[in-house]
Enzyme design. Structure first.
Site, PDB file in Angstrom:
ATOM      1  CE  LYS A  61      -3.446   2.389   2.863  1.00 58.48           C
ATOM      2  NZ  LYS A  61      -4.187   2.339   4.163  1.00 58.48           N
ATOM      3  CG  ASP A  72      -2.086   2.916   6.806  1.00 60.27           C
ATOM      4  OD1 ASP A  72      -2.230   3.246   5.616  1.00 60.27           O
ATOM      5  OD2 ASP A  72      -3.016   2.483   7.502  1.00 60.27           O
ATOM      6  CB  CYS A  73      -0.764  -2.389   5.134  1.00 63.45           C
ATOM      7  SG  CYS A  73      -1.279  -4.101   5.352  1.00 63.45           S
ATOM      8  CE  LYS A 100      -7.688  -2.279  -4.361  1.00 62.45           C
ATOM      9  NZ  LYS A 100      -8.875  -1.419  -4.188  1.00 62.45           N
ATOM     10  CB  VAL A 113      -1.112  -4.872  -0.331  1.00 67.40           C
ATOM     11  CG1 VAL A 113      -1.153  -4.432  -1.775  1.00 67.40           C
ATOM     12  CG2 VAL A 113      -1.758  -3.814   0.562  1.00 67.40           C
ATOM     13  CB  SER A 126       1.101 -11.100   6.404  1.00 67.73           C
ATOM     14  OG  SER A 126       0.111 -11.309   7.396  1.00 67.73           O
ATOM     15  CG  HIS A 212      -0.892   0.397  12.881  1.00 70.31           C
ATOM     16  ND1 HIS A 212      -1.765   0.738  11.874  1.00 70.31           N
ATOM     17  CD2 HIS A 212       0.294   0.160  12.270  1.00 70.31           C
ATOM     18  CE1 HIS A 212      -1.139   0.701  10.709  1.00 70.31           C
ATOM     19  NE2 HIS A 212       0.122   0.345  10.928  1.00 70.31           N
ATOM     20  CD1 TRP A 259      -4.877   2.876  12.407  1.00 68.78           C
ATOM     21  CD2 TRP A 259      -6.641   1.537  12.580  1.00 68.78           C
ATOM     22  NE1 TRP A 259      -4.403   1.599  12.522  1.00 68.78           N
ATOM     23  CE2 TRP A 259      -5.478   0.751  12.622  1.00 68.78           C
ATOM     24  CE3 TRP A 259      -7.880   0.913  12.667  1.00 68.78           C
ATOM     25  CZ2 TRP A 259      -5.510  -0.645  12.753  1.00 68.78           C
ATOM     26  CZ3 TRP A 259      -7.925  -0.474  12.788  1.00 68.78           C
ATOM     27  CH2 TRP A 259      -6.748  -1.240  12.831  1.00 68.78           C
ATOM     28  CE  LYS A 262     -11.480  -1.452   9.737  1.00 65.48           C
ATOM     29  NZ  LYS A 262     -12.365  -2.620   9.594  1.00 65.48           N
TER      30      LYS A 262
END
Length: 265
Positions: A61, A72-73, A100, A113, A126, A212, A259, A262
């Site tokens: 990302k 920030d992933c 994308k 990602v 991951s 995070h 974030w 969220k």
């Protein structure tokens, strides 16, 4: 030195790292000579490793606040930390997840990602990526013993619960504090890392999530890890100061903006 090449047609940044070297709406909860590296007071003895003949391809990302920066992933950072700690060269392609490119969707139809190319095959998730890298490049070892692999594994989900909470009396803060306290006690007796003196994959997974947590809770809740958890705070400081971590960590502004949906949603 790293060579940076920008590819306007694909809106991706490619970074070739020579030296040893998220989908924001779908956060899944679930060769060289031996040498010593000195980091934060700890010394690690690195054994000779079998270097990858060609740099690995990594899609990640991109920053939403600064052009041509890593985003920030935390799951992507986990993968990059693994590659850095194993001193594997890689080409980093930064993807604008709001726009994308077609070539990216052709290799990642769900638009997620991280995704890494290993042996001419693109691998997502991951967990799968880091396991595959460990199997293919076992030195230096980062495997976490099975009995320690779940240490701190509930911190991220309880953090998200507290971050999204609108009711101060719903017990979400207490649930997070319970998980953090348990981890603090574990590190006190077993640290400095989850697997003792040696850093392992569990640290590389948890570290970005704690980063995070620190930034987002500080910004949105004016909350910080209490001083009553000194071993956790020391652990965070140690992991965050690793060369591999400072090299791959996202900008504070990206964590905050990442974030926001969220929190506000």
């Amino acid at each position: 030195m790293s060579a940076i090449r920008i590819h306007p047609p694909t809106t991706a940044l490619t970074i070739s790292i020579k030296h040893l070297t998220c989908n924001p709406n779908n956060l899944n909860l679930f060769s060289t000579n031996s040498r010593n590296f000195k980091r934060s007071g700890f010394r690690r003895n690195l054994t000779p490793i079998a270097m990858s003949s060609n740099p690995l391809e990594v899609c990640a990302k991109s920053s939403i606040t600064v052009p041509n920066r890593l985003g920030d992933c935390p799951f992507t950072q986990r993968v990059l930390l693994t590659l850095e700690e194993k001193h594997l060269p890689y080409n980093l392609k930064l993807i604008d997840l709001a726009n994308k490119p077609e070539w990216f969707l052709s290799i990642s139809p769900e638009g997620k990602v991280p995704i890494v190319k290993l042996d001419d095959k693109w691998i997502a998730d991951s967990d799968v990526i880091t396991q595959t890298v460990e199997e293919k490049f076992p030195e230096p070892p980062l495997l976490t013993p099975p009995e320690k692999a779940s240490i701190g594994s509930k911190i991220f989900s309880t953090y998200i619960g507290f971050l999204k909470s609108k009711d101060p009396n719903d017990g979400k803060e207490e649930a997070l504090l319970n998980e953090l306290s348990a981890f603090n006690d574990y590190i006190k007796e077993n640290g400095p890392f989850i697997n003792g003196k040696d850093i392992s994959g569990a640290d590389l997974s948890l570290g970005p999530k704690l980063y995070h947590l620190e930034i987002a809770l500080g910004h949105y809740k004016q909350w910080s890890v209490p001083d009553s958890l000194p071993h956790l705070k020391t652990y965070m400081k140690t992991v965050f100061s690793l060369e591999s971590f400072t090299k791959t960590m996202p900008l504070t502004e990206d964590v905050i903006e990442g974030w926001r949906p969220k929190v506000m949603g």
